[in-house]
Design a protein around this motif. Structure first.
Motif: not given
Length: 270
Positions: A10-19, A201-206, A246-257
């Motif tokens: 990966q690239f650490p900052i790539s949004h496709f890699c984040e997905k 995941i796709t919408a929030a990450a990208l 976007f903020v909620r998906r990161y706070r409630e889903d992404r960071q928890r995972l």
């Protein structure tokens, strides 16, 4: 560090890699990461895939190399059906999830990247910091020395022309407006049904390069400032249901995972 079953190149900052990282975390699949330097990465990805893939992410899953974040997502659903499902097995909800995933993969993947890179390239110190901050110091120094070449490649492959940047702004706004229609103006809703899917995941990450939510690779670090126009867009979006989503998906889903999985990273091998 490497993992015996699966490694993400990966690239650490790539949004496709984040997905793909989010995809793996949501399916509770442990993995290792290997960070590659932009430009030199193509030699690695081509070697891994027999020459068929130049870009990242590339996931090697139990010996099978896979490129493209959508192909990776489909493979993970087939290979690990007992893991938390991100794509319904059948029916109208499956069709809707896949349609939204494809829509945001294109709309956010291409157009957010183009517009954000164009703004970042107006502030050389900001883009240098973002591109290389996840690497160890020796690699950061190499990256900064290579920056003129990296900048030229970003301009040629991703930004291209002012007219295309402006067209991408229109497209990414269309994606935001569609998201607000899909969630019916409610930031608490998921795009399909009552649980996280690959569409969310796709919408929030990208869109994370545009929004920079906490927990994303684009979140500002201490002492960093995004270019003023990008900061202004983020402030405006936070007043809208989509920005709050976007903020909620990161706070409630992404960071928890992410708390459950802390993959290590080797120094890049190019």
């Amino acid at each position: 560090m490497p993992h015996p079953d699966r490694t993400l190149y990966q690239f650490p900052i790539s949004h496709f890699c984040e997905k793909t990282r989010w995809n793996l975390d949501a399916k509770a699949l442990p993995y290792g990461v290997r960070d590659l330097l932009p430009g030199a990465h193509a030699r690695v990805t081509k070697r891994l895939t027999g020459g068929s893939v130049r870009s990242v992410p590339v996931l090697v899953d139990r010996g099978t190399p896979l490129g493209d974040s959508t192909d990776i997502a489909l493979h993970l659903e087939r290979a690990y059906p007992s893991a938390p499902r991100l794509i319904p097995a059948e029916g109208p909800e499956r069709e809707r999830v896949l349609e939204l995933e494809a829509y945001y993969d294109e709309t956010a993947g291409v157009h957010v990247r183009r517009w954000v890179y164009a703004k970042l390239l107006e502030d050389e110190s900001a883009v240098k910091s973002l591109l290389f901050r996840a690497f160890p110091l020796p690699v950061r120094l190499i990256g900064r020395a290579m920056f003129p070449l990296v900048k030229k490649n970003i301009q040629r492959h991703y930004v291209q022309s002012p007219e295309q940047v402006e067209a991408s702004w229109v497209k990414l706004l269309e994606g935001i407006e569609r998201l607000e229609r899909e969630i019916q103006g409610d930031p608490a809703r998921y795009l399909v049904g009552d649980r996280l899917s690959i569409a969310d995941i796709t919408a929030a990450a990208l869109y994370s390069p545009l929004m920079g939510p906490e927990g994303s690779p684009y979140a500002p670090q201490r002492g960093e400032r995004a270019p003023r126009q990008l900061e202004r867009v983020r402030e405006e979006l936070l007043a809208r249901p989509a920005g709050q989503w976007f903020v909620r998906r990161y706070r409630e889903d992404r960071q928890r995972l992410a708390r459950g999985f802390s993959p290590g990273a080797d120094a890049p091998r190019t």
